[in-house]
Enzyme design. Structure first.
Site, short mmCIF file in Angstrom:
data_model
loop_
_atom_site.label_atom_id
_atom_site.label_comp_id
_atom_site.label_asym_id
_atom_site.label_seq_id
_atom_site.Cartn_x
_atom_site.Cartn_y
_atom_site.Cartn_z
N SER A 101 0.83 -1.21 0.00
CA SER A 101 0.00 0.00 0.00
C SER A 101 0.86 1.26 0.00
O SER A 101 1.97 1.28 0.52
CB SER A 101 -0.91 0.03 1.23
OG SER A 101 -1.84 -1.03 1.17
N1 SAH Z 1 -1.45 -4.46 3.99
C1 SAH Z 1 -0.65 -4.53 2.78
C2 SAH Z 1 -1.50 -4.38 1.55
C3 SAH Z 1 -1.51 -5.59 0.72
S1 SAH Z 1 -2.60 -5.51 -0.69
C4 SAH Z 1 0.50 -3.54 2.85
O1 SAH Z 1 0.90 -3.16 3.93
O2 SAH Z 1 1.02 -3.15 1.83
C5 SAH Z 1 -4.01 -6.38 -0.08
C6 SAH Z 1 -3.83 -7.80 0.29
O3 SAH Z 1 -5.11 -8.33 0.60
C7 SAH Z 1 -3.27 -8.72 -0.79
O4 SAH Z 1 -2.09 -9.33 -0.34
C8 SAH Z 1 -4.37 -9.75 -1.02
O5 SAH Z 1 -3.89 -11.05 -1.27
C9 SAH Z 1 -5.11 -9.69 0.31
N2 SAH Z 1 -6.49 -10.17 0.27
C10 SAH Z 1 -7.43 -10.01 -0.69
N3 SAH Z 1 -8.57 -10.62 -0.34
C11 SAH Z 1 -8.36 -11.19 0.89
C12 SAH Z 1 -9.16 -11.98 1.77
N4 SAH Z 1 -10.42 -12.31 1.49
N5 SAH Z 1 -8.60 -12.40 2.93
C13 SAH Z 1 -7.32 -12.09 3.24
N6 SAH Z 1 -6.52 -11.35 2.45
C14 SAH Z 1 -7.03 -10.91 1.28
#
Ligand code: SAH
Length: 221
Positions: free
Chosen positions: A69
């Protein structure tokens, strides 16, 4: 500390300070959040080829069609969640490479994080192990169902967009708790940061910024 963590070249203290200055310019004012984001080496959460861009205020690819993010969005969401209180027991849905998990864990002792892609979770574990953090529990699971065994949560932060509020998450929100999630279709545009607060009477909804997140996907892989 290994040289990877010591902050040389593009990953220097000055480069990190520029990111913090940028966050201030954009209106982030919570000193605790800014301090923690200054401390955490974001470059260890991205691939080496992207390390020189790790302190740009931008989302970056982390593989599996997912992103780390944007720093501003991480700061903004946590600032909204922390305003006037402590985070308390916190659940993060969508840990990805674990960057935001690290920010949360430096602010709060009880942090749980869920990730649906096992390979990413492995990376998050490896990344987080390099930092000295409090209690973080990472679990490979579909975040749509929350984490009933650790509920209720004072804070729920969702890092992937959904078109409706996952009911299980709402049910796992403690009295006085806050959940922040991007609501809306995953196609470009259309998502809004939505805060849900549980008070004595029910749940109050407040809408904030337009945002762009990867979709909240059902099931695990
Ligand atoms: N928190 C992260 C952002 C990652 S992007 C950061 O610090 O950068 C969002 C993430 O959500 C992805 O890795 C994706 O695989 C996950 N995601 C999407 N749907 C999900 C679900 N139903 N349960 C758990 N994780 C999920």
């Amino acid at each position: 500390m290994s040289s990877n963590l010591s902050g040389i070249g593009m990953t220097s203290q000055r480069t990190r300070m520029r990111m913090i200055e940028r966050l201030r310019e954009l209106g982030i004012a919570d000193e605790a959040v800014l301090n923690v984001m200054y401390e955490i080496p974001r470059h260890i959460f991205v691939e080496e080829a992207l390390a020189s861009r790790a302190y740009d205020d931008t989302a970056l690819p982390i593989g599996f069609q997912q992103t780390i993010s944007q720093p501003y969005v991480v700061a903004r969401m946590i600032e909204l969640l922390i305003k006037g209180r402590e985070l308390g027991t916190t659940l993060e849905v969508g840990a990805g490479c674990g960057y935001q998990t690290a920010v949360l864990a430096m602010l709060e002792r009880q942090v749980f994080a869920l990730e649906r892609i096992d390979a990413l979770l492995g990376r998050a574990r490896k990344n987080l192990a390099q930092l000295r953090l409090g209690y973080v529990r990472l679990k490979h699971a579909d975040g749509n169902f929350g984490l009933p065994e650790a509920a209720p949560f004072d804070t729920i932060i969702v890092a992937a967009a959904s078109s409706s509020v996952p009911q299980a998450l709402l049910e796992q929100l403690a009295p006085g708790g806050r959940m922040l999630l991007p609501l809306g279709p995953s196609a470009v545009g259309g998502q809004t940061l939505c805060m849900l607060e549980r008070n004595d009477v029910g749940v109050v909804e407040t809408r904030y910024d337009a945002v762009r997140f990867v979709p909240l996907v059902a099931g695990v892989e």
